[in-house]
Design an enzyme around this catalytic site. Sequence first.
Site, mmCIF file in Angstrom:
data_model
loop_
_atom_site.group_PDB
_atom_site.id
_atom_site.type_symbol
_atom_site.label_atom_id
_atom_site.label_comp_id
_atom_site.label_asym_id
_atom_site.label_seq_id
_atom_site.Cartn_x
_atom_site.Cartn_y
_atom_site.Cartn_z
ATOM 1 C CB THR A 19 -10.800 -4.177 6.666
ATOM 2 O OG1 THR A 19 -11.083 -3.266 7.730
ATOM 3 C CG2 THR A 19 -11.932 -4.149 5.657
ATOM 4 C CB VAL A 20 -7.594 -6.662 3.641
ATOM 5 C CG1 VAL A 20 -7.264 -7.524 2.428
ATOM 6 C CG2 VAL A 20 -8.061 -5.279 3.185
ATOM 7 C CB ALA A 49 0.980 -11.612 12.843
ATOM 8 C CD GLU A 132 -3.876 -6.992 -9.982
ATOM 9 O OE1 GLU A 132 -3.228 -7.586 -10.834
ATOM 10 O OE2 GLU A 132 -4.295 -5.820 -10.140
ATOM 11 N N GLY A 137 -8.269 -2.188 -5.516
ATOM 12 C CA GLY A 137 -8.937 -3.330 -4.879
ATOM 13 C C GLY A 137 -9.042 -4.553 -5.772
ATOM 14 N N GLY A 190 -15.767 0.035 5.901
ATOM 15 C CA GLY A 190 -14.455 -0.616 5.771
ATOM 16 C C GLY A 190 -13.659 -0.161 4.562
ATOM 17 C CE LYS A 208 -5.445 2.639 -3.521
ATOM 18 N NZ LYS A 208 -6.832 2.939 -3.154
ATOM 19 N N GLY A 307 -12.738 -2.301 0.354
ATOM 20 C CA GLY A 307 -13.577 -3.230 1.112
ATOM 21 C C GLY A 307 -12.855 -4.555 1.289
HETATM 22 P P1 NAP Z 1 -6.782 -2.689 9.128
HETATM 23 O O1 NAP Z 1 -8.214 -3.068 9.135
HETATM 24 O O2 NAP Z 1 -6.352 -1.478 9.880
HETATM 25 O O3 NAP Z 1 -5.952 -3.968 9.624
HETATM 26 C C1 NAP Z 1 -4.582 -3.909 9.949
HETATM 27 C C2 NAP Z 1 -4.224 -5.183 10.725
HETATM 28 O O4 NAP Z 1 -2.847 -5.155 11.022
HETATM 29 C C3 NAP Z 1 -4.963 -5.320 12.046
HETATM 30 O O5 NAP Z 1 -5.405 -6.643 12.232
HETATM 31 C C4 NAP Z 1 -3.890 -4.974 13.095
HETATM 32 O O6 NAP Z 1 -4.060 -5.661 14.314
HETATM 33 C C5 NAP Z 1 -2.668 -5.484 12.410
HETATM 34 N N1 NAP Z 1 -1.470 -4.832 12.905
HETATM 35 C C6 NAP Z 1 -1.182 -3.510 12.971
HETATM 36 N N2 NAP Z 1 0.038 -3.306 13.483
HETATM 37 C C7 NAP Z 1 0.525 -4.545 13.763
HETATM 38 C C8 NAP Z 1 1.735 -5.011 14.321
HETATM 39 N N3 NAP Z 1 2.698 -4.160 14.713
HETATM 40 N N4 NAP Z 1 1.905 -6.348 14.460
HETATM 41 C C9 NAP Z 1 0.933 -7.207 14.070
HETATM 42 N N5 NAP Z 1 -0.232 -6.828 13.528
HETATM 43 C C10 NAP Z 1 -0.425 -5.504 13.377
HETATM 44 O O7 NAP Z 1 -6.254 -2.478 7.640
HETATM 45 P P2 NAP Z 1 -6.905 -3.052 6.292
HETATM 46 O O8 NAP Z 1 -7.991 -2.130 5.846
HETATM 47 O O9 NAP Z 1 -7.185 -4.491 6.443
HETATM 48 O O10 NAP Z 1 -5.694 -2.793 5.275
HETATM 49 C C11 NAP Z 1 -4.583 -3.659 5.235
HETATM 50 C C12 NAP Z 1 -3.713 -3.294 4.027
HETATM 51 O O11 NAP Z 1 -4.508 -3.433 2.846
HETATM 52 C C13 NAP Z 1 -3.214 -1.853 4.007
HETATM 53 O O12 NAP Z 1 -1.960 -1.815 3.384
HETATM 54 C C14 NAP Z 1 -4.244 -1.136 3.134
HETATM 55 O O13 NAP Z 1 -3.714 0.017 2.510
HETATM 56 C C15 NAP Z 1 -4.524 -2.216 2.115
HETATM 57 N N6 NAP Z 1 -5.803 -2.121 1.448
HETATM 58 C C16 NAP Z 1 -6.946 -1.973 2.153
HETATM 59 C C17 NAP Z 1 -8.154 -1.927 1.483
HETATM 60 C C18 NAP Z 1 -9.461 -1.731 2.206
HETATM 61 O O14 NAP Z 1 -10.481 -1.567 1.524
HETATM 62 N N7 NAP Z 1 -9.501 -1.763 3.534
HETATM 63 C C19 NAP Z 1 -8.175 -2.054 0.099
HETATM 64 C C20 NAP Z 1 -6.968 -2.215 -0.597
HETATM 65 C C21 NAP Z 1 -5.786 -2.251 0.094
HETATM 66 P P3 NAP Z 1 -5.305 -5.385 15.295
HETATM 67 O O15 NAP Z 1 -6.515 -5.878 14.544
HETATM 68 O O16 NAP Z 1 -5.022 -6.192 16.493
HETATM 69 O O17 NAP Z 1 -5.331 -3.898 15.509
HETATM 70 N N1 HSE Z 2 -8.787 3.374 1.527
HETATM 71 C C1 HSE Z 2 -8.686 2.853 0.209
HETATM 72 C C2 HSE Z 2 -9.827 3.396 -0.642
HETATM 73 C C3 HSE Z 2 -8.768 1.347 0.251
HETATM 74 O O1 HSE Z 2 -10.732 4.029 -0.086
HETATM 75 O O2 HSE Z 2 -9.817 3.209 -1.836
HETATM 76 C C4 HSE Z 2 -8.423 0.736 -1.057
HETATM 77 O O3 HSE Z 2 -7.077 0.901 -1.346
#
Ligand code: NAP
Ligand code: HSE
Length: 434
Positions: A19-20, A49, A132, A137, A190, A208, A307
């Site tokens: 997602t990010v 990666a 950050e 977010g 997302g 957090k 998001g």
């Molecule tokens: P996500 O959608 O689950 O994406 C994770 C990515 O990591 C995927 O592309 C996955 O690959 C890859 N991955 C997982 N294991 C791996 C490995 N062993 N080697 C290489 N790649 C690997 O997660 P996200 O929502 O983008 O979140 C990423 C980070 O941002 C997390 O720390 C989350 O807490 C933080 N975050 C997220 C949000 C949000 O709104 N989503 C907001 C703030 C912070 P595949 O695609 O091939 O499965």
């Molecule tokens: N899953 C987290 C949320 C993403 O819903 O706020 C942002 O860190």
Amino acid sequence: MSPAEPTRPVTVAVLGGGTVGTQVARLLNDSDTDLHIRMGTSLKLTKVAVRDLTKPRDIDASFLTDDAMAVATSGADIVVELIGGIEPAKSLILAAIAAGSSIVTANKALLASDGASLYAAAEAEGVDIFFEASVAGAIPLVRVLQESLAGDHITKVMGIVNGTTNYILTRMDEDGASFADALAEAQSLGYAEADPTADVEGHDAASKAAILAELAFHTHVTREDVYCEGITTISQVDIRAAKTMGCVIKLLAIAERKADDSGVIVRVHPTMVPKEHPLASVREAFNAIFVEAEAAGELMFYGRGAGGAPTASAVLGDVVVAARNRLTGSVGWGESADVQYPVLPISEALTCYYVNIDVIDRPGALASIAQAFSESGVSIQVVRQDGHGDRASLIVRTHRSTDGALQATVNRLRKLSTVKAVVGVMRVEGEAGA
Ligand code: NAP
Ligand code: HSE
């Protein structure tokens, strides 16, 4: 490592293309011209990666690889970690630091569990580690606490830091939606973590809260130090009771310094917030955080807390600062845990409560219930009775008391012959003059 030559691009490798990560890759490729003007050089995405190369995604296939360790150790100026969780994220970050790369991460779970070893490794290597996007977010908050308020004394940080649960509570409050339907919507948008248990059980907000508390109070705080209750047991009964009390239910993260400076308390729990309080009107996946500081007074920060694109905005901000530091040969702030207040248990927290009691409506019932509160040292602010006879319920709102005293009250209430059940207990925050 010596600073990058201003004439060559600053290289950025990304771990994670979900997602990010997808949005970070898009922004890195799209905003190149603007950034070039601002920084005097460009940012060059080298690799992304992922785990599964066959998954469809909006990233040019030429950037993709499933060899995350090769990307981490590629020697890119900046390695952006967007995989999440503890491992392999931690090993990859440590390997990238050892290879001389600066780090940008959004991984609050890892920072709250073992940020100290990452900060120490970055300091030893003389590289940046910025985060950050790990809290709230798109909202600039980490840098505000680290830098803008560095000369002030923060007394309290309180806010909505999880978009998924705020989205769920908004749908339950406004549309009467079921918990499961609202969660499914939040996931499809997302907002949720890979395992949404982290959101709904409060763990994401607790991570957090630990990061915010560490920054605000210059004290090492980990996830284990944070009292945590999620929203999985919130029902329409609680939502209606909150409405009766002129409140809405929010999952709040609260980090506060005791007035006598004896320590800090960090907690996450569902909370009733009066409708007129600014946090009550924060809807859907938006986040909002109040910061109280001795000289600055009250500050409030509001914006999109989850998001892909909003989070990528915060990541890019860190990338630009890290890139500038590479160009000038400087490093930013590291860990700031030089005060080290004791982290106190929730029983020391002072707050107001709502208590919903099913009672047998007979003479003396109210007196016996009032006595249970007074014997525990808890002062009643408002009492409201609904129904009568066998179907009577009393809703009590208290003045501020300790969690320990409230628990003693509930234990006393449960022993009374006039009490059928204590059906709801929730903390109330944000009341003027309570
Ligand atoms: P996500 O959608 O689950 O994406 C994770 C990515 O990591 C995927 O592309 C996955 O690959 C890859 N991955 C997982 N294991 C791996 C490995 N062993 N080697 C290489 N790649 C690997 O997660 P996200 O929502 O983008 O979140 C990423 C980070 O941002 C997390 O720390 C989350 O807490 C933080 N975050 C997220 C949000 C949000 O709104 N989503 C907001 C703030 C912070 P595949 O695609 O091939 O499965
Ligand atoms: N899953 C987290 C949320 C993403 O819903 O706020 C942002 O860190």
